[in-house]
Design an enzyme around this catalytic site. Structure first.
Site, PDB file in Angstrom:
ATOM      1  N   ASP A  31       0.864  -1.178   0.000  1.00 33.79           N
ATOM      2  CA  ASP A  31       0.000   0.000   0.000  1.00 33.79           C
ATOM      3  C   ASP A  31       0.902   1.230   0.000  1.00 33.79           C
ATOM      4  OD1 ASP A  31       0.767   0.609   2.612  1.00 33.79           O
ATOM      5  OD2 ASP A  31      -1.266   0.686   3.401  1.00 33.79           O
ATOM      6  N   CYS A  57       3.927 -20.549  27.610  1.00 29.48           N
ATOM      7  CA  CYS A  57       3.844 -20.428  26.155  1.00 29.48           C
ATOM      8  C   CYS A  57       4.833 -21.377  25.500  1.00 29.48           C
ATOM      9  CB  CYS A  57       4.131 -18.997  25.715  1.00 29.48           C
ATOM     10  SG  CYS A  57       4.076 -18.827  23.930  1.00 29.48           S
ATOM     11  N   CYS A 110       9.475 -17.965  22.949  1.00 31.03           N
ATOM     12  CA  CYS A 110       9.527 -18.150  24.404  1.00 31.03           C
ATOM     13  C   CYS A 110      10.404 -19.346  24.768  1.00 31.03           C
ATOM     14  CB  CYS A 110       8.128 -18.298  24.982  1.00 31.03           C
ATOM     15  SG  CYS A 110       7.157 -16.788  24.787  1.00 31.03           S
ATOM     16  N   HIS A 170       6.185 -12.886  19.623  1.00 36.72           N
ATOM     17  CA  HIS A 170       5.372 -13.854  20.379  1.00 36.72           C
ATOM     18  C   HIS A 170       3.902 -13.419  20.344  1.00 36.72           C
ATOM     19  CE1 HIS A 170       3.451 -15.467  24.047  1.00 36.72           C
ATOM     20  NE2 HIS A 170       3.107 -14.208  24.226  1.00 36.72           N
ATOM     21  N   CYS A 206       5.665 -21.233  22.224  1.00 40.23           N
ATOM     22  CA  CYS A 206       6.110 -20.725  20.912  1.00 40.23           C
ATOM     23  C   CYS A 206       7.640 -20.724  20.836  1.00 40.23           C
ATOM     24  CB  CYS A 206       5.519 -19.345  20.622  1.00 40.23           C
ATOM     25  SG  CYS A 206       6.440 -17.947  21.277  1.00 40.23           S
ATOM     26  N   ASP A 252      -4.973  -5.982   8.129  1.00 40.34           N
ATOM     27  CA  ASP A 252      -3.594  -5.894   8.610  1.00 40.34           C
ATOM     28  C   ASP A 252      -3.568  -5.088   9.885  1.00 40.34           C
ATOM     29  OD1 ASP A 252      -2.375  -2.943   8.018  1.00 40.34           O
ATOM     30  OD2 ASP A 252      -3.832  -3.476   6.489  1.00 40.34           O
TER      31      ASP A 252
HETATM   32 ZN   LIG Z   1       5.552 -17.286  23.225  1.00 41.68          ZN
END
Ligand SMILES: [Zn+2]
Length: 431
Positions: A100, A387, A392, A414, A389, A262
Protein backbone atom coordinates in the site's frame (compact mmCIF):
# COMPACT_ATOMS: atom_id res chain seq x y z
CA UNK A 1 -9.94 -14.12 7.30
CA UNK A 2 -6.26 -13.54 6.75
CA UNK A 3 -4.12 -11.62 9.20
CA UNK A 4 -1.37 -9.59 7.58
CA UNK A 5 1.42 -7.98 9.52
CA UNK A 6 2.47 -4.56 8.37
CA UNK A 7 6.25 -4.88 8.28
CA UNK A 8 8.49 -2.10 9.47
CA UNK A 9 11.84 -3.92 9.23
CA UNK A 10 11.17 -5.91 12.36
CA UNK A 11 13.87 -8.46 12.91
CA UNK A 12 16.05 -9.59 15.81
CA UNK A 13 19.44 -11.16 16.23
CA UNK A 14 18.88 -14.92 16.71
CA UNK A 15 22.25 -15.20 18.45
CA UNK A 16 21.77 -12.26 20.79
CA UNK A 17 23.65 -12.72 24.07
CA UNK A 18 21.14 -11.81 26.76
CA UNK A 19 23.51 -12.25 29.69
CA UNK A 20 26.02 -9.77 28.34
CA UNK A 21 23.51 -7.74 26.38
CA UNK A 22 25.29 -7.77 23.09
CA UNK A 23 25.19 -9.08 19.56
CA UNK A 24 27.52 -11.81 18.49
CA UNK A 25 30.87 -10.42 17.38
CA UNK A 26 30.78 -9.44 13.72
CA UNK A 27 26.97 -9.33 13.71
CA UNK A 28 25.57 -7.70 10.57
CA UNK A 29 22.19 -6.02 10.85
CA UNK A 30 19.51 -7.50 8.50
CA UNK A 31 21.87 -10.17 7.09
CA UNK A 32 22.33 -12.00 10.39
CA UNK A 33 18.99 -10.93 11.84
CA UNK A 34 15.80 -12.89 11.37
CA UNK A 35 12.19 -11.95 10.75
CA UNK A 36 9.39 -13.44 12.85
CA UNK A 37 8.49 -15.87 10.05
CA UNK A 38 12.05 -17.20 10.07
CA UNK A 39 12.19 -17.63 13.83
CA UNK A 40 8.75 -19.08 14.33
CA UNK A 41 7.01 -22.15 12.97
CA UNK A 42 4.19 -21.70 12.09
CA UNK A 43 4.76 -18.16 10.85
CA UNK A 44 2.82 -15.73 13.06
CA UNK A 45 0.83 -14.18 10.16
CA UNK A 46 -0.76 -15.09 6.83
CA UNK A 47 1.03 -12.42 4.89
CA UNK A 48 2.98 -9.19 4.99
CA UNK A 49 1.99 -5.69 4.05
CA UNK A 50 4.67 -3.23 3.04
CA UNK A 51 3.98 0.49 2.74
CA UNK A 52 5.67 2.29 -0.09
CA UNK A 53 6.25 5.32 2.15
CA UNK A 54 8.40 3.15 4.44
CA UNK A 55 10.58 2.17 1.49
CA UNK A 56 10.83 5.22 -0.75
CA UNK A 57 11.08 8.81 0.22
CA UNK A 58 8.82 11.08 -1.76
CA UNK A 59 8.46 14.80 -1.96
CA UNK A 60 6.68 15.99 1.16
CA UNK A 61 7.27 12.75 3.06
CA UNK A 62 9.42 13.18 6.13
CA UNK A 63 12.64 11.21 5.95
CA UNK A 64 12.00 9.84 9.44
CA UNK A 65 9.03 7.90 8.06
CA UNK A 66 11.24 6.02 5.60
CA UNK A 67 12.61 2.81 7.09
CA UNK A 68 14.64 1.51 4.19
CA UNK A 69 17.96 2.88 3.06
CA UNK A 70 18.35 3.66 -0.64
CA UNK A 71 20.37 0.50 -1.18
CA UNK A 72 17.74 -1.58 0.63
CA UNK A 73 15.05 -0.10 -1.58
CA UNK A 74 17.09 -0.91 -4.66
CA UNK A 75 17.69 -4.45 -3.48
CA UNK A 76 14.00 -4.98 -2.83
CA UNK A 77 13.14 -3.83 -6.35
CA UNK A 78 15.96 -5.86 -7.93
CA UNK A 79 15.48 -9.12 -6.01
CA UNK A 80 11.78 -8.79 -5.30
CA UNK A 81 10.03 -8.28 -1.99
CA UNK A 82 9.78 -12.03 -1.29
CA UNK A 83 13.48 -12.54 -1.45
CA UNK A 84 14.21 -9.32 0.39
CA UNK A 85 11.84 -10.23 3.23
CA UNK A 86 13.02 -13.86 3.09
CA UNK A 87 9.36 -14.77 2.75
CA UNK A 88 9.76 -17.01 -0.29
CA UNK A 89 10.24 -20.66 -1.06
CA UNK A 90 7.62 -23.43 -0.93
CA UNK A 91 6.80 -22.71 2.70
CA UNK A 92 5.52 -19.21 2.03
CA UNK A 93 4.63 -19.32 -1.64
CA UNK A 94 0.89 -18.96 -0.98
CA UNK A 95 1.23 -16.20 1.58
CA UNK A 96 0.05 -12.75 0.59
CA UNK A 97 2.45 -9.92 0.01
CA UNK A 98 0.49 -6.72 -0.16
CA UNK A 99 1.66 -3.24 -0.97
CA UNK A 100 0.00 0.00 0.00
CA UNK A 101 1.13 3.60 -0.13
CA UNK A 102 1.25 4.31 3.58
CA UNK A 103 -1.10 7.24 3.17
CA UNK A 104 -0.50 8.35 6.77
CA UNK A 105 2.97 9.51 5.80
CA UNK A 106 1.63 12.21 3.45
CA UNK A 107 -1.69 12.90 5.12
CA UNK A 108 -0.99 16.63 5.68
CA UNK A 109 -0.33 17.22 2.00
CA UNK A 110 -2.93 18.32 -0.55
CA UNK A 111 -2.13 15.40 -2.85
CA UNK A 112 -0.81 11.82 -2.39
CA UNK A 113 2.98 11.63 -2.50
CA UNK A 114 3.09 9.11 -5.35
CA UNK A 115 1.37 8.92 -8.72
CA UNK A 116 -0.63 5.84 -9.81
CA UNK A 117 2.09 5.05 -12.37
CA UNK A 118 4.90 5.22 -9.82
CA UNK A 119 2.94 3.01 -7.41
CA UNK A 120 1.98 0.46 -10.05
CA UNK A 121 5.61 0.15 -11.15
CA UNK A 122 6.79 -0.18 -7.57
CA UNK A 123 4.42 -3.08 -6.85
CA UNK A 124 5.18 -4.77 -10.15
CA UNK A 125 8.96 -4.44 -9.77
CA UNK A 126 8.92 -5.70 -6.18
CA UNK A 127 6.66 -8.60 -7.10
CA UNK A 128 3.79 -8.00 -4.70
CA UNK A 129 0.79 -10.33 -4.95
CA UNK A 130 -1.63 -7.52 -4.09
CA UNK A 131 -1.41 -3.74 -4.30
CA UNK A 132 -3.62 -0.80 -3.26
CA UNK A 133 -4.11 2.23 -5.43
CA UNK A 134 -2.71 5.46 -3.91
CA UNK A 135 -5.42 6.92 -1.67
CA UNK A 136 -5.79 10.06 0.39
CA UNK A 137 -7.06 9.66 3.94
CA UNK A 138 -10.25 11.31 5.11
CA UNK A 139 -10.32 11.43 8.88
CA UNK A 140 -13.87 12.60 9.46
CA UNK A 141 -16.49 9.88 9.76
CA UNK A 142 -19.92 11.22 10.59
CA UNK A 143 -22.53 8.52 11.14
CA UNK A 144 -25.28 11.10 10.55
CA UNK A 145 -24.31 10.79 6.87
CA UNK A 146 -24.10 14.48 5.93
CA UNK A 147 -24.16 15.41 2.28
CA UNK A 148 -20.96 16.35 0.48
CA UNK A 149 -21.85 20.05 0.49
CA UNK A 150 -21.92 20.00 4.29
CA UNK A 151 -18.30 18.88 4.38
CA UNK A 152 -15.18 20.97 3.76
CA UNK A 153 -13.85 21.28 0.24
CA UNK A 154 -10.75 19.37 1.32
CA UNK A 155 -12.83 16.30 2.22
CA UNK A 156 -14.52 16.30 -1.17
CA UNK A 157 -11.17 16.73 -2.92
CA UNK A 158 -9.69 13.73 -1.10
CA UNK A 159 -12.69 11.63 -2.06
CA UNK A 160 -12.30 12.60 -5.72
CA UNK A 161 -8.51 12.11 -5.75
CA UNK A 162 -8.84 8.61 -4.29
CA UNK A 163 -11.37 7.54 -6.94
CA UNK A 164 -9.55 9.25 -9.82
CA UNK A 165 -6.31 7.53 -8.82
CA UNK A 166 -8.10 4.19 -8.53
CA UNK A 167 -9.40 4.54 -12.07
CA UNK A 168 -5.96 5.37 -13.45
CA UNK A 169 -4.24 2.69 -11.36
CA UNK A 170 -6.58 -0.05 -12.58
CA UNK A 171 -6.03 0.96 -16.20
CA UNK A 172 -2.24 0.84 -15.77
CA UNK A 173 -2.37 -2.51 -13.98
CA UNK A 174 -4.48 -3.94 -16.78
CA UNK A 175 -2.02 -2.65 -19.40
CA UNK A 176 0.76 -4.47 -17.56
CA UNK A 177 -1.30 -7.67 -17.71
CA UNK A 178 -2.21 -7.82 -14.01
CA UNK A 179 1.18 -8.41 -12.39
CA UNK A 180 -0.64 -8.33 -9.04
CA UNK A 181 -4.22 -8.17 -7.82
CA UNK A 182 -5.25 -4.50 -7.51
CA UNK A 183 -7.21 -3.25 -4.49
CA UNK A 184 -9.44 -0.23 -4.67
CA UNK A 185 -9.19 1.88 -1.52
CA UNK A 186 -12.37 3.25 0.02
CA UNK A 187 -12.27 6.72 1.53
CA UNK A 188 -15.32 8.70 2.62
CA UNK A 189 -16.64 11.00 5.35
CA UNK A 190 -19.55 8.77 6.42
CA UNK A 191 -20.74 5.16 6.13
CA UNK A 192 -22.98 6.26 3.26
CA UNK A 193 -20.26 8.04 1.26
CA UNK A 194 -17.91 5.10 1.81
CA UNK A 195 -20.55 2.73 0.46
CA UNK A 196 -20.95 5.00 -2.58
CA UNK A 197 -17.19 5.00 -3.14
CA UNK A 198 -17.18 1.20 -2.89
CA UNK A 199 -19.87 0.90 -5.56
CA UNK A 200 -17.86 3.24 -7.82
CA UNK A 201 -14.78 1.05 -7.36
CA UNK A 202 -16.78 -2.07 -8.22
CA UNK A 203 -18.05 -0.37 -11.38
CA UNK A 204 -14.46 0.39 -12.41
CA UNK A 205 -13.73 -3.32 -12.16
CA UNK A 206 -12.25 -3.81 -8.70
CA UNK A 207 -12.95 -7.16 -7.04
CA UNK A 208 -11.03 -6.44 -3.85
CA UNK A 209 -11.65 -3.30 -1.83
CA UNK A 210 -9.52 -1.88 0.98
CA UNK A 211 -11.25 0.09 3.69
CA UNK A 212 -9.02 2.97 4.78
CA UNK A 213 -9.16 5.60 7.48
CA UNK A 214 -10.25 3.12 10.18
CA UNK A 215 -7.46 3.83 12.62
CA UNK A 216 -9.08 6.61 14.69
CA UNK A 217 -12.62 5.19 14.49
CA UNK A 218 -14.53 3.67 17.38
CA UNK A 219 -15.63 0.05 17.11
CA UNK A 220 -19.30 1.00 16.70
CA UNK A 221 -18.50 3.33 13.82
CA UNK A 222 -16.51 0.59 12.06
CA UNK A 223 -19.56 -1.64 12.38
CA UNK A 224 -21.73 1.01 10.77
CA UNK A 225 -19.25 1.45 7.93
CA UNK A 226 -19.08 -2.29 7.23
CA UNK A 227 -22.86 -2.67 7.40
CA UNK A 228 -23.29 0.14 4.88
CA UNK A 229 -20.61 -1.37 2.63
CA UNK A 230 -22.04 -4.85 2.68
CA UNK A 231 -25.51 -3.57 1.84
CA UNK A 232 -24.13 -1.73 -1.17
CA UNK A 233 -21.56 -4.08 -2.74
CA UNK A 234 -21.71 -7.54 -4.29
CA UNK A 235 -21.49 -10.49 -1.91
CA UNK A 236 -18.45 -11.86 -3.75
CA UNK A 237 -16.41 -8.65 -3.51
CA UNK A 238 -13.47 -9.08 -1.14
CA UNK A 239 -12.78 -6.62 1.66
CA UNK A 240 -9.47 -5.76 3.32
CA UNK A 241 -9.36 -3.62 6.46
CA UNK A 242 -6.32 -1.35 6.27
CA UNK A 243 -4.49 -0.75 9.54
CA UNK A 244 -7.05 -2.38 11.81
CA UNK A 245 -6.06 -1.06 15.23
CA UNK A 246 -8.83 -2.81 17.20
CA UNK A 247 -7.04 -6.13 16.90
CA UNK A 248 -8.53 -7.68 20.03
CA UNK A 249 -12.07 -6.93 18.82
CA UNK A 250 -11.66 -8.95 15.66
CA UNK A 251 -14.22 -11.55 16.82
CA UNK A 252 -16.91 -8.88 16.42
CA UNK A 253 -16.10 -8.43 12.76
CA UNK A 254 -16.35 -11.96 11.41
CA UNK A 255 -19.84 -11.49 9.95
CA UNK A 256 -18.99 -9.03 7.18
CA UNK A 257 -17.16 -11.31 4.81
CA UNK A 258 -13.83 -9.62 5.50
CA UNK A 259 -11.17 -11.44 3.47
CA UNK A 260 -8.13 -9.92 5.14
CA UNK A 261 -6.92 -7.23 7.50
CA UNK A 262 -3.59 -5.89 8.61
CA UNK A 263 -2.47 -4.71 12.00
CA UNK A 264 0.73 -3.91 13.82
CA UNK A 265 -0.88 -3.61 17.24
CA UNK A 266 0.15 -7.00 18.73
CA UNK A 267 3.80 -6.21 18.05
CA UNK A 268 3.60 -2.58 19.13
CA UNK A 269 1.78 -3.48 22.36
CA UNK A 270 4.91 -5.30 23.50
CA UNK A 271 6.67 -1.98 24.08
CA UNK A 272 4.14 0.81 23.59
CA UNK A 273 1.28 -0.26 25.81
CA UNK A 274 1.43 0.80 29.45
CA UNK A 275 0.18 -2.57 30.73
CA UNK A 276 -0.80 -5.07 28.04
CA UNK A 277 2.66 -6.11 26.84
CA UNK A 278 2.43 -9.87 26.64
CA UNK A 279 -0.51 -11.81 25.16
CA UNK A 280 -1.64 -15.30 26.07
CA UNK A 281 -4.78 -17.12 25.02
CA UNK A 282 -7.01 -18.23 27.87
CA UNK A 283 -9.08 -21.44 27.90
CA UNK A 284 -12.22 -19.48 27.03
CA UNK A 285 -10.72 -18.45 23.71
CA UNK A 286 -10.10 -14.85 24.79
CA UNK A 287 -6.78 -13.12 25.33
CA UNK A 288 -5.13 -12.47 28.68
CA UNK A 289 -2.65 -9.61 28.93
CA UNK A 290 0.38 -9.27 31.15
CA UNK A 291 2.66 -6.41 32.04
CA UNK A 292 6.26 -6.91 31.04
CA UNK A 293 8.88 -6.27 33.72
CA UNK A 294 10.66 -3.01 33.01
CA UNK A 295 14.38 -3.25 33.62
CA UNK A 296 15.80 -0.76 31.11
CA UNK A 297 19.49 -0.26 30.45
CA UNK A 298 20.61 2.35 32.96
CA UNK A 299 23.12 3.96 30.70
CA UNK A 300 20.76 4.08 27.69
CA UNK A 301 17.37 4.94 29.14
CA UNK A 302 16.63 8.62 28.45
CA UNK A 303 15.14 9.34 31.84
CA UNK A 304 17.93 7.63 33.74
CA UNK A 305 20.66 9.21 31.65
CA UNK A 306 19.16 12.64 32.29
CA UNK A 307 19.14 11.94 36.02
CA UNK A 308 22.78 10.86 35.84
CA UNK A 309 23.80 13.96 33.86
CA UNK A 310 21.99 16.26 36.26
CA UNK A 311 23.78 14.59 39.13
CA UNK A 312 20.54 13.34 40.71
CA UNK A 313 21.38 9.65 40.21
CA UNK A 314 24.66 7.83 40.44
CA UNK A 315 25.51 5.78 37.37
CA UNK A 316 27.29 3.12 39.44
CA UNK A 317 24.41 2.73 41.88
CA UNK A 318 21.89 2.48 39.05
CA UNK A 319 23.91 -0.15 37.22
CA UNK A 320 24.22 -2.17 40.37
CA UNK A 321 20.46 -2.09 40.98
CA UNK A 322 19.85 -2.93 37.33
CA UNK A 323 22.07 -6.01 37.60
CA UNK A 324 20.36 -7.06 40.82
CA UNK A 325 16.91 -6.77 39.25
CA UNK A 326 18.01 -8.87 36.26
CA UNK A 327 19.61 -11.49 38.48
CA UNK A 328 16.49 -11.68 40.62
CA UNK A 329 14.26 -12.20 37.58
CA UNK A 330 16.46 -14.99 36.26
CA UNK A 331 16.65 -16.69 39.64
CA UNK A 332 12.88 -16.47 39.98
CA UNK A 333 12.49 -18.02 36.53
CA UNK A 334 14.74 -20.94 37.49
CA UNK A 335 13.34 -21.62 40.94
CA UNK A 336 9.94 -19.95 41.15
CA UNK A 337 10.99 -18.93 44.67
CA UNK A 338 11.34 -15.66 46.57
CA UNK A 339 8.69 -13.68 44.76
CA UNK A 340 8.77 -10.84 47.32
CA UNK A 341 12.49 -10.28 47.23
CA UNK A 342 12.36 -10.46 43.41
CA UNK A 343 9.70 -7.76 43.46
CA UNK A 344 11.81 -5.75 45.91
CA UNK A 345 14.81 -5.82 43.61
CA UNK A 346 12.70 -4.75 40.63
CA UNK A 347 10.87 -2.03 42.56
CA UNK A 348 14.06 -0.60 43.95
CA UNK A 349 15.36 -0.02 40.45
CA UNK A 350 11.99 1.11 39.06
CA UNK A 351 11.84 3.71 41.77
CA UNK A 352 14.25 5.72 39.63
CA UNK A 353 12.13 5.30 36.53
CA UNK A 354 9.15 7.04 38.13
CA UNK A 355 11.20 9.67 39.95
CA UNK A 356 10.42 13.08 38.53
CA UNK A 357 7.79 11.49 36.32
CA UNK A 358 4.81 12.14 38.57
CA UNK A 359 4.10 14.98 40.95
CA UNK A 360 5.62 14.52 44.38
CA UNK A 361 6.51 11.61 46.62
CA UNK A 362 2.95 10.52 47.25
CA UNK A 363 2.12 10.18 43.54
CA UNK A 364 5.40 8.44 42.99
CA UNK A 365 4.69 5.89 45.71
CA UNK A 366 1.24 5.26 44.23
CA UNK A 367 2.63 4.71 40.74
CA UNK A 368 5.23 2.31 42.06
CA UNK A 369 2.70 0.36 44.07
CA UNK A 370 0.46 -0.02 41.05
CA UNK A 371 3.35 -1.19 38.92
CA UNK A 372 4.40 -3.64 41.62
CA UNK A 373 0.92 -5.19 41.71
CA UNK A 374 0.89 -5.64 37.95
CA UNK A 375 4.33 -7.25 38.01
CA UNK A 376 3.32 -9.49 40.90
CA UNK A 377 0.58 -10.95 38.73
CA UNK A 378 3.03 -11.53 35.87
CA UNK A 379 5.47 -13.27 38.21
CA UNK A 380 2.79 -15.36 39.92
CA UNK A 381 1.31 -16.61 36.66
CA UNK A 382 4.62 -16.99 34.78
CA UNK A 383 2.99 -16.73 31.35
CA UNK A 384 6.34 -16.97 29.52
CA UNK A 385 6.78 -20.48 30.93
CA UNK A 386 3.33 -21.52 29.76
CA UNK A 387 3.84 -20.43 26.16
CA UNK A 388 5.24 -23.05 23.80
CA UNK A 389 6.11 -20.73 20.91
CA UNK A 390 9.60 -20.78 19.41
CA UNK A 391 10.38 -17.33 20.79
CA UNK A 392 9.53 -18.15 24.40
CA UNK A 393 11.20 -21.55 24.22
CA UNK A 394 14.42 -19.93 23.07
CA UNK A 395 14.44 -16.69 25.07
CA UNK A 396 12.84 -17.94 28.29
CA UNK A 397 12.42 -15.27 30.93
CA UNK A 398 14.17 -12.64 28.76
CA UNK A 399 11.00 -12.31 26.67
CA UNK A 400 9.05 -10.83 29.60
CA UNK A 401 11.76 -8.27 30.43
CA UNK A 402 11.03 -4.86 28.95
CA UNK A 403 14.45 -3.87 27.75
CA UNK A 404 15.81 -2.77 24.35
CA UNK A 405 14.90 -4.09 20.95
CA UNK A 406 16.07 -7.70 21.11
CA UNK A 407 13.77 -8.52 24.01
CA UNK A 408 10.94 -6.12 23.17
CA UNK A 409 10.63 -7.20 19.55
CA UNK A 410 10.81 -10.86 20.51
CA UNK A 411 7.90 -10.28 22.87
CA UNK A 412 6.09 -8.54 20.00
CA UNK A 413 6.71 -11.51 17.72
CA UNK A 414 5.37 -13.85 20.38
CA UNK A 415 2.26 -11.62 20.57
CA UNK A 416 1.83 -11.88 16.79
CA UNK A 417 1.91 -15.68 17.06
CA UNK A 418 -0.62 -15.74 19.90
CA UNK A 419 -2.81 -13.25 18.06
CA UNK A 420 -2.65 -15.21 14.80
CA UNK A 421 -3.82 -18.37 16.56
CA UNK A 422 -6.49 -16.37 18.34
CA UNK A 423 -7.84 -15.14 14.98
CA UNK A 424 -7.85 -18.66 13.55
CA UNK A 425 -9.61 -20.11 16.59
CA UNK A 426 -12.17 -17.33 16.61
CA UNK A 427 -12.96 -18.05 12.98
CA UNK A 428 -13.18 -21.81 13.48
CA UNK A 429 -15.60 -21.30 16.33
CA UNK A 430 -17.84 -19.16 14.15
CA UNK A 431 -18.05 -21.80 11.43
ZN1 LIG B 1 5.55 -17.29 23.23
Amino acid sequence: MKFLYSDTQDYVDPNYDFLNDRNKIGHKRYWDDQYAHELMDPAPYDGLLVSMSAVRQAEGVAKSKVRYSTSEEQRMLRDGARKFLRFGGPKFKDRMLMGDCGAFAYVEHPKPAYSPMEVMEFYADAGFTHGCSPDHIIFECDTANPSRSEMSKQVGDRYDITLKNAHEFLKLTKEEDWPFEPLGPIQGWSPQSMAEAAVELEKMGYRYLAVGGLVPLKVEVIHEVLQALRRAIKPETDIHLLGFAKADKIHEFTGYGVTSFDSTSPLLAAFKDAKKNYYLENPNGGLDYYTAVRIPQAIENTRLVRGIKEGRFSAEALQKMEAQALDAMRAYHRTGMAIDSTLDAITEYQHFLVKGNVGGDEEEAKALKKQRELIRRTLEEKPWQRCGCDICKQAGVEVIIFRASNRNKRRGMHNLGVYHQHVQRTLNKKK
